[in-house]
Scaffold this active site. Structure first.
Site, short mmCIF file in Angstrom:
data_model
loop_
_atom_site.label_atom_id
_atom_site.label_comp_id
_atom_site.label_asym_id
_atom_site.label_seq_id
_atom_site.Cartn_x
_atom_site.Cartn_y
_atom_site.Cartn_z
CG HIS A 174 -15.07 26.45 -29.84
ND1 HIS A 174 -14.35 25.34 -30.22
CD2 HIS A 174 -16.20 25.99 -29.27
CE1 HIS A 174 -15.04 24.26 -29.89
NE2 HIS A 174 -16.14 24.63 -29.31
NE ARG A 184 -21.40 1.97 -21.14
CZ ARG A 184 -22.03 2.78 -20.32
NH1 ARG A 184 -21.85 2.66 -19.03
NH2 ARG A 184 -22.82 3.72 -20.77
#
Ligand code: NAP
Length: 485
Positions: free
Chosen positions: A240, A51
């Site tokens: 993970h 943005r």
């Protein structure tokens, strides 16, 4: 050993969240390193999007700063950096707005590989996927890369998968788990499946147990209130550690092909036994010598979120019946160290008497960080004339040394994974059903401790974790490996 650099085809990579922390620390410096090393072709282009109202030059200045901070000096050639910056441009867009999208569409060139890297909050994934289609920016050959976390439970992961499926095929979706991009993790597959040595021993008949450790020295300060909504189980184990477990436990795939590998990993996740309260220990680091503890870092004095977790996991199949996998991960521990250790059983009969020295089990240790490498501990005769005395020695293979001084030639996990996206290789990315299966196993464990109202046990910063975690292994007559760099 010199690593070969094989250039990828020209591509346009749109990086959403280009002004964010991950982009600045990992993604953009990583892309520069690939450019510097000749893997990213001259024609490749990177389009930043977020943005913030930046123009192309403003974005280039931001990337130049990131390179100065996060790229080693050896690659800091000003001409090379300038050439890389010329590959960059920027478009201000709001994932939830309508401005900027036409401009972005106008930047796309036909006939090139198109990848969209969503380095933004997951709440924006759906908005971005929808707008990419609405504005004709993505087509059926485009790739979309998603950062973690992928959901916070099964229901949210399913919803996210369903939203993405409205706009992209599974073959276009790349869910990042940067642990899978590590050199050692891939080497684990090479060691297992390109050698005859290990595979015959790779089962519960010969493997006593497996330890997977991901230890960090940092606390959660800075992102404490975010972390407090997640905790070690959601933040580290579900993704993970689970992926590492899968690579150790999976059957040989019929081919090194993305779906063949991921099919085998999925079978492991589905074979995990449910965990009971005695199979896990959760912890929270205490305050220590004026340093804030977890509760202060999380700004929540009543928090029951864990900054440490240890689990005893069983893979219920023929290969692994009876071999425990011990998983642990935590913050503010003694050292920053990630490793997998496979401990083999004793030989069935010893021909050496007790005077022969201290017998120890064979161990294969795979270090993920620091100093990526592998190390096989074997017993040999102590050299010299002292008679037949045994001693354990490591057969060491450090990739850092093998691949260049200080390991600086080993590409970072993000670099490798982005190049895989461009090559269209999904092997090291999680498939939607894998992520869902991982949550399906994790959800009841979390629901269990919530229903019991369990509180995490305190542990001292700089320690190896809570006392009960030591007991988890002691009860099985085993010991954790020391956490050290
Ligand atoms: P961050 O620093 O907060 O950056 C977020 C980025 O998204 C910024 O570039 C921001 O730029 C942009 N953004 C926010 N709202 C937007 C909107 N409505 N439309 C378009 N762009 C928008 O976050 P981060 O740490 O880089 O993390 C990004 C993602 O990676 C997250 O999913 C995070 O969980 C994941 N991740 C991060 C790390 C890490 O080490 N940082 C590690 C693993 C995973 P503007 O404000 O200019 O729009």
């Amino acid at each position: 050993m010199v690593s070969r650099v094989i250039p990828v085809d020209p591509f346009d990579l749109v990086l959403f969240g280009a002004t964010g922390d991950l982009a600045k620390r990992k993604i953009l410096p990583g892309l520069y390193r690939r450019f510097h090393d000749g893997q990213m072709p001259e024609e490749a282009r990177i389009i930043g999007a977020a943005r913030s109202e930046l123009d192309d030059d403003g974005f280039r200045a931001l990337v130049a700063e990131a390179i100065a901070e996060f790229v080693d000096e050896r690659r800091s050639d000003p001409k090379m950096i300038e050439a890389f910056l010329q590959r960059l441009s920027y478009v201000p867009v709001d994932a939830r707005g309508s401005d900027g999208w036409q401009q972005l569409a106008g930047k796309m060139q036909p006939g090139r590989i198109r990848a969209f890297y969503l380095s933004v909050a997951p709440a924006l994934f759906g908005d971005l996927a929808e707008r990419l289609h609405q504005h004709g920016i993505a087509d059926e050959t485009s790739r979309i890369v998603l950062e973690k976390p992928f959901g916070r439970d099964l229901a949210s992961a399913r919803a996210l998968n369903a939203t993405l499926a409205e706009h992209f095929q599974e073959s276009q979706i790349y869910r990042i788990d940067h642990y899978l991009g590590k050199e050692t993790v891939q080497n684990l597959m090479a060691v297992r499946f390109a050698n005859i040595l290990f595979e015959p021993l790779w089962n519960s008949q010969y493997v006593d147990h497996v330890q997977i450790t991901v230890a960090e020295t940092v606390g959660v300060g800075g992102r404490g209130s975010y972390y407090d909504k997640s905790g070690a189980m959601r933040d580290m184990v579900q993704n993970h550690l689970m992926q590492l477990l899968c690579l150790i436990a999976m059957e040989p795939p019929y081919h090194f092909d993305p779906d063949a590998v991921r099919d085998e990993k999925l079978k492991v996740i589905r074979a995990l036994d449910p965990l009971g309260p005695d199979d896990l220990v959760r912890g929270q680091y205490r305050s220590h010598q004026g340093e804030p503890g977890y509760l202060e870092d999380a700004e929540n004095s009543a928090s029951r979120t864990e900054s440490y977790i240890a689990l005893r996991v069983h893979v219920a199949n023929w290969r692994w019946k009876g071999t425990p996998f011990y998983l642990r991960t935590g913050k503010r521990l003694r050292a920053r160290a990630s490793e997998i250790a496979i401990t083999f059983k004793e030989p069935p009969h010893s021909i050496f008497d007790e005077a022969g020295g201290d017998w120890r089990e064979n161990q294969l240790v795979i270090r993920l960080q620091p100093n990526e490498g592998m190390n096989l501990k074997v017993m040999i005769k102590e050299p010299g004339p002292g008679g037949m005395r045994l001693v354990q020695v490591p057969l060491d293979m450090s990739f850092a040394e093998a691949l260049g001084e200080n390991g600086e030639d080993i590409p970072d996990a993000y670099e490798r994974l982005i190049m895989d996206v461009i090559r269209g290789n999904q092997t090291l990315f999680m498939r939607g059903d894998e992520v869902e299966a991982a949550w399906a196993w994790t959800d009841p464990i979390i629901a269990g401790w919530e229903a019991r109202g369990d509180r995490p046990q305190g542990y001292d910063p700089g320690s190896s974790g809570p006392e009960d975690a030591l007991m988890l292994l002691h009860r099985d007559s085993r010991r954790w490996r020391e956490i050290k760099e």
